[in-house]
Design a protein around this motif. Structure first.
Motif: not given
Length: 367
Positions: A329-345
């Protein structure tokens, strides 16, 4: 062993909570939380608050703040309200499920308050309330009587100090800490002026700056994550529903599993505790029914100003991380990574936090 308890006075600011003839729930909640906190503090418990003034703090913000510190319990203090005044009365405690220490605390709270004259309406499971669903420690939302019940209000006002002590005692019992006489109400009758003075007690610096900071925007660096002075909009309540199942306590979904004393459809109190609409976890509602395979990202900031987001991305790139900006929307999220499991994240998140970043795992897909 030092224990930490987070007290959450419900509502605040423009969110008055339930209102009855000008009496606002937000003030009762705050008065009671501060009084309980003072008693716990005098018994050696480290007490943190989600608010100490009449300010609005969003439910997701309360949970996020709580999860930033290791705490033994999170106790959200509220007053209940029925559709028709003077129809219902009593105390009720809400939990996320019945299979963790929160149930014992809820039972202790109800028991202590029943001994003061409140009707025990039992324990109910609520999986849709943000402060229960999103907090990682055992959490209870206690409804201390009905604000639109004259009898409950009389009890609340006339026995306020005893109610404060009862709640503190329930928490101490749940922690396994023998309560001292510190904070115990005197048996002597107090006049009305003294009673109200107690209700307006000043904590005089006994509250941890991690939480009280300055809730008007000057948050402690532990909460703004050393984000170069740019307050993350997550703390302004604009979380857009991107919270991680880590904040769901990895609990089994227990929708509809009410305690036996709340299961009877003929029980006139079986639908109580439903009035907290402002506490509903909207992400939980939106996420239901989604079928796609969940993936996880690590969010390091959510900004209104795109330049601030780009500055953070540049800093992350220089530190060796690949980061992206996602428009929300009007906000900007900064993200990194893409993980298939919660443990990895979580493993990647731990590394980032050790390096001083403020992080939040966000999940896409079926909850």
């Amino acid at each position: 062993m030092a224990y930490t308890v987070i007290l959450d006075p419900g509502h605040g600011g423009y969110d008055n909570g339930a209102v009855y003839f000008g009496r606002m729930e937000k003030y009762d909640n705050l008065d009671l939380a501060l009084a309980v906190g003072e008693i716990l503090d005098s018994n050696g418990v480290n007490v943190l608050f989600t608010r100490t003034e009449d300010v609005y703090v969003s439910p997701l913000e309360r949970a996020y703040m709580a999860n930033m510190v290791p705490a033994d319990y999170f106790v959200s203090i509220h007053r209940n309200s029925g559709q028709t005044p003077n129809t219902y009365s009593g105390v009720q405690s809400l939990v996320y499920n019945m299979n963790d220490p929160s149930r014992q605390l809820a039972e202790n709270l109800n028991k202590e308050l029943e001994e003061l004259g409140f009707t025990d309406l039992g324990i109910a499971v609520r999986t849709d309330l943000a402060v229960l669903r999103r907090t990682v420690m055992p959490s209870v939302l206690v409804e201390v009587g009905f604000i639109n019940s004259d009898s409950d209000n009389t009890l609340f006002d006339e026995r306020f100090d005893e109610i404060s002590y009862a709640i503190a005692t329930a928490i101490l019992d749940s922690l396994g800490v023998p309560p001292t006489n510190e904070g115990e109400p005197s048996n002597d009758n107090e006049d009305t002026d003294n009673m109200m003075d107690n209700r307006n007690r000043n904590m005089n610096g006994n509250m941890n700056d991690e939480f009280n900071g300055n809730m008007n925007g000057n948050m402690n660096d532990e909460f703004n994550g050393n984000m170069n002075g740019n307050m993350n909009d997550e703390f302004n309540g604009n979380m857009n529903g991107n919270m991680n199942d880590n904040f769901n306590k990895n609990r089994n979904n227990t929708n509809g599993n009410m305690d036996n004393n709340m299961n009877n459809s003929n029980n006139p109190n079986s639908n109580l505790g439903q009035h907290e609409e402002s506490e509903i976890d909207t992400d939980y509602q939106i996420g239901e029914g989604q079928e796609e395979q969940p993936t996880y990202h690590i969010q390091l900031g959510l900004f209104r100003d795109g330049n601030n987001a780009r500055n953070l991305v540049n800093n992350l790139n220089q530190a060796g991380y690949m980061a992206d900006i996602i428009s929300q929307g009007e906000l900007y999220a900064v993200v990194t990574g893409e993980f298939d499991s919660l443990d990895e994240a979580q493993a990647a998140e731990d590394t980032l936090r050790q390096q001083g970043y403020s992080t939040l795992i966000v999940r896409n897909g079926n909850r």
